[in-house]
Design an enzyme around this catalytic site. Structure first.
Site, PDB file in Angstrom:
ATOM      1  N   LYS A  55      21.469  -7.244  52.497  1.00  0.00           N
ATOM      2  CA  LYS A  55      20.633  -6.597  51.519  1.00  0.00           C
ATOM      3  C   LYS A  55      21.610  -5.549  50.685  1.00  0.00           C
ATOM      4  CE  LYS A  55      17.483  -7.787  51.164  1.00  0.00           C
ATOM      5  NZ  LYS A  55      17.491  -9.390  50.226  1.00  0.00           N
ATOM      6  N   HIS A 113      27.502 -12.542  57.089  1.00  0.00           N
ATOM      7  CA  HIS A 113      26.923 -11.039  57.594  1.00  0.00           C
ATOM      8  C   HIS A 113      27.373 -10.451  59.016  1.00  0.00           C
ATOM      9  CE1 HIS A 113      24.199 -10.632  54.364  1.00  0.00           C
ATOM     10  NE2 HIS A 113      23.180 -11.349  54.486  1.00  0.00           N
ATOM     11  N   SER A 143      15.587  -1.820  50.766  1.00  0.00           N
ATOM     12  CA  SER A 143      15.490  -3.401  50.097  1.00  0.00           C
ATOM     13  C   SER A 143      15.068  -4.257  51.195  1.00  0.00           C
ATOM     14  CB  SER A 143      16.866  -3.785  49.836  1.00  0.00           C
ATOM     15  OG  SER A 143      17.069  -4.926  49.196  1.00  0.00           O
TER      16      SER A 143
END
Ligand code: A3P
Length: 300
Positions: A55, A113, A143
């Site tokens: 995000k 990630h 988010s």
């Protein structure tokens, strides 16, 4: 030509369904075999890797890199889904796609990630380039809350308050934001590691694209740069079905509950945090970021 989305396993999103590695939960629908990935995946010197905590604007950066790669020609971003232009390293389906990338179409772009200690070891002896994208964690929470409640592959937060606490405890997929940032910041200053913030992209997209192009050894003329700017803009990306996740299958996301391109602004946390949450956040931020240089990020 449109390409199909790789099939993912359908999972019931509870804690026990996650893939747990060293205390960090990963969503099994998009993350598999992380231990062998760390030991065995061969990073090549020419690779360009987009790294971020979820995000942070990862897909925006992928769009920018795709457009820099084509020198502003939008035909690639308009014809190939974003997760095929830069597949996810954590997923066994996509890692196969990365491995099959034709050598003549160099470089390979891929996204991740992963925290630094789970990243493929071969990277650390390579010349591969990483662009590490960082965003104000308050906006990452905001988010994330909206996005994760629409995703069917993770435990859905029931309220903003609940998600806020999960985040501060690091009880979220991909682990603690603070650990992620502290871990990857140890690469700061290395010539193959570029840090970009979402806030800098928002404030000076032209300048940041120039910095990124230079890092990648690409030179854009003013017309090409303008085309990158235009085609990576929030509205153009939001309308591009190859980039807006609208083609993700219903068993991954409930499209009626959330979307990837939500607001695309900085500071939306101010519309979500209570005064008490803001104070709690500031206190924990100070503790967790202690020892790092002051004023490292635009929000400090
Ligand atoms: P918001 O939810 O605050 O709107 P990620 O790609 O890492 O999942 O990050 C998603 C966030 O990046 C979303 O933030 C999304 O709107 C924002 N984003 C994606 N493309 C963008 C763009 N072209 N311009 C600005 N923000 C963008």
């Amino acid at each position: 030509m449109e390409q199909p989305v790789p099939a993912c396993k359908e999972v019931v999103p509870t804690d026990t369904d996650y893939l747990w590695i060293e205390g960090i939960p990963f969503p099994t629908a998009v993350c598999q075999n992380l231990t062998s990935l760390r030991e065995e995946f061969v990073v090549k010197d020419e690779d360009v890797i987009i790294l971020s905590y979820p995000k942070s604007g990862t897909n925006w950066l992928v769009e920018i890199l795709s457009l820099i790669h084509t020198k502003g020609d939008p035909s690639w971003v308009q014809s190939v889904p974003i997760y095929h232009r830069s597949p996810w390293l954590e997923s066994e389906i996509w890692v196969e796609e990365i491995k099959k990338h034709p050598p003549e179409k160099c470089p390979r772009y891929y996204s991740s990630h992963l925290p630094i200690h789970l990243f493929p070891k071969s990277f650390f002896n390579s010349k591969a380039k990483i662009i590490y994208l960082i965003r104000n964690p308050r906006d990452v929470i905001t988010s994330g809350y909206h996005f994760w409640k629409a995703m069917k592959i993770v435990k859905n937060p029931e309220s903003f308050e609940q998600y806020f606490h999960w985040f501060l405890q690091g009880n979220v997929v991909y682990g603690s934001w603070f650990d992620h940032i502290r871990g990857w910041l140890t690469m700061r200053g290395k010539e193959n590691f570029l840090i970009v913030t979402y806030e800098d992209l928002s404030q000076d997209i032209r300048g940041r694209i120039e910095v990124i192009s230079q890092f990648l050894g690409k030179k854009l003329n003013p017309e090409e740069l303008n085309s990158v700017l235009e085609n990576a803009s929030f509205q153009v990306m939001k309308d591009n079905k190859m980039s807006n996740f609208s083609q993700l299958p219903d068993y991954i996301i409930d499209h009626s509950k959330g979307q990837l391109l939500r607001k695309g602004i900085t500071g939306d946390w101010k519309n979500h945090f209570t005064v008490a949450q803001s104070e709690t956040f500031d206190k924990i931020y100070q503790e967790k970021m202690a020892g790092l240089p002051q004023k490292l990020f635009p929000w400090e």
